[in-house]
Design a protein around this motif. Structure first.
Motif, PDB file in Angstrom:
ATOM      1  N   LEU A   9       0.806  -1.217   0.000  1.00 17.13           N
ATOM      2  CA  LEU A   9       0.000   0.000   0.000  1.00 17.13           C
ATOM      3  C   LEU A   9       0.843   1.273   0.000  1.00 17.13           C
ATOM      4  CD1 LEU A   9      -2.859   1.252   0.238  1.00 17.13           C
ATOM      5  CD2 LEU A   9      -2.619   1.029   2.721  1.00 17.13           C
ATOM      6  N   CYS A  10       1.924   1.303   0.793  1.00 16.41           N
ATOM      7  CA  CYS A  10       2.722   2.529   0.913  1.00 16.41           C
ATOM      8  C   CYS A  10       3.832   2.637  -0.137  1.00 16.41           C
ATOM      9  CB  CYS A  10       3.319   2.624   2.318  1.00 16.41           C
ATOM     10  SG  CYS A  10       4.628   1.430   2.676  1.00 16.41           S
ATOM     11  N   GLY A  11       4.097   1.557  -0.877  1.00 16.33           N
ATOM     12  CA  GLY A  11       5.122   1.590  -1.916  1.00 16.33           C
ATOM     13  C   GLY A  11       6.519   1.228  -1.435  1.00 16.33           C
ATOM     14  N   ALA A  12       6.685   0.894  -0.170  1.00 22.23           N
ATOM     15  CA  ALA A  12       8.009   0.517   0.347  1.00 22.23           C
ATOM     16  C   ALA A  12       8.514  -0.780  -0.280  1.00 22.23           C
ATOM     17  CB  ALA A  12       7.972   0.384   1.865  1.00 22.23           C
ATOM     18  N   VAL A  13       7.592  -1.685  -0.617  1.00 25.63           N
ATOM     19  CA  VAL A  13       7.945  -2.955  -1.254  1.00 25.63           C
ATOM     20  C   VAL A  13       7.300  -2.978  -2.630  1.00 25.63           C
ATOM     21  CG1 VAL A  13       7.840  -5.472  -1.107  1.00 25.63           C
ATOM     22  CG2 VAL A  13       7.960  -4.113   0.995  1.00 25.63           C
ATOM     23  N   ARG A  14       8.102  -3.268  -3.635  1.00 33.46           N
ATOM     24  CA  ARG A  14       7.612  -3.366  -5.017  1.00 33.46           C
ATOM     25  C   ARG A  14       8.128  -4.667  -5.611  1.00 33.46           C
ATOM     26  NH1 ARG A  14       3.671  -1.132  -6.817  1.00 33.46           N
ATOM     27  NH2 ARG A  14       4.529  -1.186  -8.894  1.00 33.46           N
ATOM     28  N   PHE A  15       7.398  -5.202  -6.573  1.00 35.36           N
ATOM     29  CA  PHE A  15       7.867  -6.394  -7.275  1.00 35.36           C
ATOM     30  C   PHE A  15       7.449  -6.351  -8.738  1.00 35.36           C
ATOM     31  CE2 PHE A  15       3.841  -7.630  -5.244  1.00 35.36           C
ATOM     32  CZ  PHE A  15       3.101  -8.059  -6.339  1.00 35.36           C
ATOM     33  N   THR A  16       8.235  -7.049  -9.549  1.00 35.56           N
ATOM     34  CA  THR A  16       7.927  -7.244 -10.964  1.00 35.56           C
ATOM     35  C   THR A  16       7.922  -8.739 -11.208  1.00 35.56           C
ATOM     36  OG1 THR A  16       9.001  -5.160 -11.580  1.00 35.56           O
ATOM     37  CG2 THR A  16       8.645  -6.779 -13.337  1.00 35.56           C
ATOM     38  N   LEU A  17       6.891  -9.207 -11.888  1.00 31.44           N
ATOM     39  CA  LEU A  17       6.751 -10.624 -12.206  1.00 31.44           C
ATOM     40  C   LEU A  17       6.965 -10.826 -13.697  1.00 31.44           C
ATOM     41  CD1 LEU A  17       3.429 -11.243 -10.260  1.00 31.44           C
ATOM     42  CD2 LEU A  17       5.751 -11.681  -9.458  1.00 31.44           C
ATOM     43  N   ARG A  18       7.837 -11.749 -14.037  1.00 32.87           N
ATOM     44  CA  ARG A  18       8.030 -12.142 -15.429  1.00 32.87           C
ATOM     45  C   ARG A  18       7.198 -13.388 -15.679  1.00 32.87           C
ATOM     46  NH1 ARG A  18      12.392 -10.577 -13.170  1.00 32.87           N
ATOM     47  NH2 ARG A  18      13.117 -12.630 -12.527  1.00 32.87           N
ATOM     48  N   ASP A  19       6.547 -13.455 -16.800  1.00 35.28           N
ATOM     49  CA  ASP A  19       5.704 -14.602 -17.147  1.00 35.28           C
ATOM     50  C   ASP A  19       4.676 -14.889 -16.059  1.00 35.28           C
ATOM     51  OD1 ASP A  19       7.051 -15.037 -19.571  1.00 35.28           O
ATOM     52  OD2 ASP A  19       8.607 -16.175 -18.549  1.00 35.28           O
ATOM     53  N   ALA A  20       4.003 -13.859 -15.616  1.00 32.32           N
ATOM     54  CA  ALA A  20       2.986 -14.001 -14.568  1.00 32.32           C
ATOM     55  C   ALA A  20       1.816 -14.829 -15.100  1.00 32.32           C
ATOM     56  CB  ALA A  20       2.493 -12.629 -14.131  1.00 32.32           C
ATOM     57  N   PRO A  21       1.237 -15.669 -14.272  1.00 34.15           N
ATOM     58  CA  PRO A  21       0.076 -16.451 -14.716  1.00 34.15           C
ATOM     59  C   PRO A  21      -1.116 -15.540 -14.986  1.00 34.15           C
ATOM     60  CG  PRO A  21       0.467 -16.772 -12.374  1.00 34.15           C
ATOM     61  CD  PRO A  21       1.595 -15.936 -12.893  1.00 34.15           C
ATOM     62  N   GLU A  22      -2.079 -16.076 -15.685  1.00 36.10           N
ATOM     63  CA  GLU A  22      -3.268 -15.308 -16.040  1.00 36.10           C
ATOM     64  C   GLU A  22      -4.465 -15.677 -15.179  1.00 36.10           C
ATOM     65  OE1 GLU A  22      -3.603 -15.993 -20.234  1.00 36.10           O
ATOM     66  OE2 GLU A  22      -1.779 -14.862 -20.662  1.00 36.10           O
ATOM     67  N   SER A  23      -4.235 -16.519 -14.163  1.00 31.76           N
ATOM     68  CA  SER A  23      -5.335 -16.914 -13.294  1.00 31.76           C
ATOM     69  C   SER A  23      -4.922 -16.823 -11.830  1.00 31.76           C
ATOM     70  CB  SER A  23      -5.787 -18.336 -13.626  1.00 31.76           C
ATOM     71  OG  SER A  23      -4.755 -19.261 -13.358  1.00 31.76           O
ATOM     72  N   PHE A  24      -5.914 -16.813 -10.963  1.00 27.18           N
ATOM     73  CA  PHE A  24      -5.692 -16.770  -9.523  1.00 27.18           C
ATOM     74  C   PHE A  24      -6.744 -17.633  -8.847  1.00 27.18           C
ATOM     75  CE2 PHE A  24      -8.720 -13.498 -10.437  1.00 27.18           C
ATOM     76  CZ  PHE A  24      -9.581 -13.459  -9.357  1.00 27.18           C
ATOM     77  N   GLY A  25      -6.529 -17.898  -7.578  1.00 26.13           N
ATOM     78  CA  GLY A  25      -7.466 -18.731  -6.842  1.00 26.13           C
ATOM     79  C   GLY A  25      -7.770 -18.155  -5.475  1.00 26.13           C
ATOM     80  N   ALA A  26      -8.648 -18.850  -4.767  1.00 23.32           N
ATOM     81  CA  ALA A  26      -9.059 -18.445  -3.430  1.00 23.32           C
ATOM     82  C   ALA A  26      -8.766 -19.565  -2.450  1.00 23.32           C
ATOM     83  CB  ALA A  26     -10.555 -18.135  -3.417  1.00 23.32           C
ATOM     84  N   CYS A  27      -8.211 -19.196  -1.296  1.00 25.89           N
ATOM     85  CA  CYS A  27      -7.995 -20.161  -0.223  1.00 25.89           C
ATOM     86  C   CYS A  27      -8.900 -19.787   0.943  1.00 25.89           C
ATOM     87  CB  CYS A  27      -6.542 -20.183   0.227  1.00 25.89           C
ATOM     88  SG  CYS A  27      -6.251 -21.391   1.549  1.00 25.89           S
ATOM     89  N   HIS A  28      -9.605 -20.790   1.464  1.00 21.49           N
ATOM     90  CA  HIS A  28     -10.538 -20.583   2.570  1.00 21.49           C
ATOM     91  C   HIS A  28     -10.027 -21.186   3.877  1.00 21.49           C
ATOM     92  CE1 HIS A  28     -13.632 -19.231  -0.244  1.00 21.49           C
ATOM     93  NE2 HIS A  28     -13.382 -20.287  -0.982  1.00 21.49           N
ATOM     94  N   CYS A  29      -8.731 -21.552   3.948  1.00 18.54           N
ATOM     95  CA  CYS A  29      -8.233 -22.159   5.190  1.00 18.54           C
ATOM     96  C   CYS A  29      -8.348 -21.151   6.342  1.00 18.54           C
ATOM     97  CB  CYS A  29      -6.803 -22.668   5.032  1.00 18.54           C
ATOM     98  SG  CYS A  29      -5.518 -21.409   5.141  1.00 18.54           S
ATOM     99  N   THR A  30      -8.338 -21.649   7.542  1.00 22.85           N
ATOM    100  CA  THR A  30      -8.530 -20.765   8.695  1.00 22.85           C
ATOM    101  C   THR A  30      -7.364 -19.800   8.881  1.00 22.85           C
ATOM    102  OG1 THR A  30      -7.680 -22.492  10.161  1.00 22.85           O
ATOM    103  CG2 THR A  30     -10.076 -22.364   9.879  1.00 22.85           C
ATOM    104  N   ILE A  31      -6.155 -20.193   8.475  1.00 21.94           N
ATOM    105  CA  ILE A  31      -5.020 -19.268   8.569  1.00 21.94           C
ATOM    106  C   ILE A  31      -5.215 -18.121   7.582  1.00 21.94           C
ATOM    107  CG2 ILE A  31      -2.535 -18.967   8.261  1.00 21.94           C
ATOM    108  CD1 ILE A  31      -2.210 -21.876   9.238  1.00 21.94           C
ATOM    109  N   CYS A  32      -5.565 -18.425   6.346  1.00 18.12           N
ATOM    110  CA  CYS A  32      -5.803 -17.371   5.351  1.00 18.12           C
ATOM    111  C   CYS A  32      -6.949 -16.459   5.781  1.00 18.12           C
ATOM    112  CB  CYS A  32      -6.094 -17.979   3.979  1.00 18.12           C
ATOM    113  SG  CYS A  32      -4.612 -18.513   3.096  1.00 18.12           S
TER     114      CYS A  32
END
Length: 137
Positions: A9-32
């Motif tokens: 959110l504040c911009g202190a950490v940034r990342f660039t992904l090469r060959d990023a996937p085109e899909s994502f998922g959801a985890c419902h575990c109690t830790i998440c």
């Protein structure tokens, strides 16, 4: 697959992904649920696919015997989850979907740990819905 960027959110950490996937998922575990405030949306990348700046701001918490979750030490934003099990080396990243700058074109592909999903909500669609046992088999 495409290049994508993101960060906290504040911009202190940034990342660039090469060959990023085109899909994502959801985890419902109690830790998440506790880490994200509900469902955790994320996607996986190999360590070689990510370039991170601002690592000095990253804080990590060992959330189980086999995993750690990382966040920005300045703003607290969720960044990624990683295995710490030696047999899983080299450790990839499960990147928080919300940390991406541009989410366009990404497709919701699956849900895991559905046996611990609260009954209060449900995602629409015909994507796979896996139990913890099925997801980690």
């Amino acid at each position: 697959m495409t290049e994508r960027s993101g960060g906290c959110l504040c911009g202190a950490v940034r990342f660039t992904l090469r060959d990023a996937p085109e899909s994502f998922g959801a985890c419902h575990c109690t830790i998440c649920q506790r880490i994200s405030g509900g469902v955790n949306l994320s996607f996986n990348v190999e360590a070689a696919q990510i370039e991170i700046t601002g690592l000095d701001a990253v804080r990590s918490y060992r959330s189980s015997e086999w995993a750690e979750r990382s966040f920005c030490g300045t703003c607290g934003a969720n960044l990624w989850y990683r295995s710490v099990t030696p047999s899983d080396a080299p450790h990839g990243y499960s990147i928080a979907f919300g940390a991406l700058d541009d989410k366009s074109g990404m497709v919701f592909a699956k849900e895991i740990c559905v046996e611990t999903k609260p009954a209060a909500y449900a995602f629409a669609g015909t994507h796979p819905r896996l139990t913890s046992e099925e997801a980690f088999a």
